[in-house]
Design an enzyme around this catalytic site. Structure first.
Site, PDB file in Angstrom:
ATOM      1  CG  HIS A 125      12.199 -17.508   8.457  1.00  0.00           C
ATOM      2  ND1 HIS A 125      12.663 -16.301   8.626  1.00  0.00           N
ATOM      3  CD2 HIS A 125      11.054 -17.660   9.355  1.00  0.00           C
ATOM      4  CE1 HIS A 125      12.046 -15.661   9.584  1.00  0.00           C
ATOM      5  NE2 HIS A 125      11.068 -16.490  10.027  1.00  0.00           N
ATOM      6  CG  ASP A 162       6.252 -12.778   9.904  1.00  0.00           C
ATOM      7  OD1 ASP A 162       5.119 -14.054   9.667  1.00  0.00           O
ATOM      8  OD2 ASP A 162       7.055 -13.237  10.654  1.00  0.00           O
ATOM      9  CG  HIS A 164       9.980 -14.177  13.141  1.00  0.00           C
ATOM     10  ND1 HIS A 164       8.423 -14.498  13.188  1.00  0.00           N
ATOM     11  CD2 HIS A 164      10.513 -14.546  14.406  1.00  0.00           C
ATOM     12  CE1 HIS A 164       8.270 -14.916  14.577  1.00  0.00           C
ATOM     13  NE2 HIS A 164       9.341 -14.873  15.118  1.00  0.00           N
ATOM     14  CG  ASP A 245       4.476 -13.541  13.051  1.00  0.00           C
ATOM     15  OD1 ASP A 245       4.619 -12.522  12.501  1.00  0.00           O
ATOM     16  OD2 ASP A 245       5.518 -14.306  13.121  1.00  0.00           O
TER      17      ASP A 245
HETATM   18 ZN   LIG Z   1       7.035 -14.844  11.893  1.00  0.00          ZN
END
Ligand SMILES: [Zn+2]
Length: 309
Positions: A125, A162, A164, A245
Site C-alpha cells: 500500500h 494479497d 487488498h 489474507d
Molecule cells: Zn492485505
C-alpha cells in the site's frame, strides 16, 4: 538449488499498538510454521538494512528522511488511522526493504532458485510519496527496481495475491512499460483502487473479485487474465507480494481461499518464471491476519518454492 529465507528480529519489534491486526505475532506464526523438518533445507539469512539509494528508486528521498525522522523515541506516532510507528519501526522498515533487495541480489546471482522474505511491516500500500495501510516502504517495488537498475534486467513483474489491492505498487509502476503489476483482490475493499479499468500503459492487470468469491473465481481470474498477460510480458524476474489474507479464515476480508489455492498460484508463478525468468522468484510477505491460516498458507507457499531448481 535451495530456497532462501530472509528475516530479521527487528521485524518482530515494529509495534503498531495493542489490538492492531498487523501484529508481531503474525511474523512469529510464519516463522513457527517454517520450523519443521520439511523446511530444514531452507537457506536462512539475516536481512540487511536497505540503503537509501535503493529505497529512493521508489520513494522520494525527502519522504524517506521525513518518515524515518518521525519514528518516535518512545510511544507511538500515527501516520493515518491504520498506520502507526513505534521506536523500532524505522529499523523494521529498513530490514523489510533490505530483505527484498538482498533476495533479489542473491537470486539474480544464482545463489538460489528463489527466496521468501518473512518481514513486516508489509509494503504494497505504500505509494511513492505516502505511507498507508500498515505499510511504510514498498518492499516489492524497491526489489523490482533494484533488479532493473542494479542488475540490468529489462522486464520485472510484481504479482500480488494479497486480498487488498496494492495501490502503492500500481502507482510506482503506472507509466513504466518495463515493469508489470498484476493483482487479484476483493473489490470493493480497502484501499478502493484496483478496478479492471486501471491498466497503466498496458502494464497493469487488475482482477477484482466479489466478496465471498472462492477458489473457482480466484483460479479462473488468475488463469484467464494474469497468466496470459504475464507470459506476454516475459518477465526476467517475478516478485510476489504474498499476502495470505484472502484465506477464508481471515478476519479483514471476505474471500474464501485456502492453502490449496496458495499452492496452486505458487505453482503457476514458478511455471511462468521457468519459461521466461530462469526460474527466478522473490516473494515477500504482505498481509494475512488469522495466525493459524497465515502460518499454514505461508508454509504451503514455501513448500512449492522449495520444489524449484
Ligand atoms: Zn492485505
Amino acid at each position: 538449488m535451495t530456497t532462501l529465507l530472509y528475516t530479521h528480529s527487528a521485524c518482530l519489534e515494529h509495534d503498531p499498538g495493542r489490538h492492531h491486526p498487523e501484529s508481531p505475532a503474525r511474523l512469529r506464526a510464519v516463522l513457527q510454521a517454517l520450523e519443521g523438518a520439511d523446511f530444514a533445507r531452507l537457506d536462512r539469512r539475516e536481512a540487511p538494512e536497505a540503503e537509501l539509494d535503493d529505497i529512493a528508486r521508489v520513494h522520494p528521498r525527502r519522504f524517506v528522511e521525513a518518515l524515518l525522522g518521525a519514528v518516535p523515541a518512545q510511544g507511538h506516532v500515527g501516520i493515518d488511522a491504520d498506520t502507526v510507528m513505534s521506536p523500532a519501526s524505522g529499523r523494521a522498515a529498513l530490514r523489510a526493504a533490505g530483505a527484498v533487495v538482498a533476495a533479489v541480489d542473491a537470486v539474480v546471482a544464482g545463489e538460489a532458485a528463489n527466496a521468501f522474505c518473512a518481514v513486516r511491516p508489509p509494503g504494497h500500500h505504500a505509494e511513492p510519496g505516502r505511507a498507508m495501510g500498515f505499510c511504510l516502504f514498498n518492499n516489492a517495488a524497491i526489489g523490482a527496481l533494484r533488479a532493473r537498475e542494479a542488475h540490468g534486467l529489462a522486464r520485472v513483474a510484481v504479482v500480488d495475491f494479497d486480498v487488498h489491492h496494492g495501490n502503492g505498487t500500481q502507482a510506482a509502476f503506472w507509466d513504466d512499460a518495463s515493469l508489470f503489476y498484476a493483482s487479484t483482490h476483493q473489490y470493493p475493499l480497502y484501499p478502493g483502487t484496483g478496478s479492471k479499468g486501471e491498466t497503466g500503459v498496458g502494464n497493469i492487470v487488475n482482477v477484482p473479485l466479489r466478496p465471498m468469491a472462492g477458489s473457482a473465481e480466484f483460479r479462473a481470474g488468475f488463469g484467464r487474465e494474469i497468466l496470459p498477460a504475464l507470459d506476454s510480458f516475459r518477465p526476467e524476474l517475478i516478485v510476489v507480494s504474498a499476502g495470505f489474507d484472502a484465506h477464508k479464515s481471515d478476519p479483514l476480508a471476505q474471500l474464501l481461499l485456502d492453502e490449496a489455492d496458495y499452492t496452486w498460484v505458487t505453482e503457476q508463478l514458478l511455471d511462468v518464471a521457468d519459461r521466461h525468468a530462469k526460474g527466478r522468484v522473490v516473494s515477500t510477505l504482505e498481509g494475512g491476519y488469522d495466525l493459524a491460516a497465515l502460518g499454514a498458507s505461508a508454509a504451503a507457499h514455501l513448500r512449492v518454492l522449495m520444489t524449484a531448481g
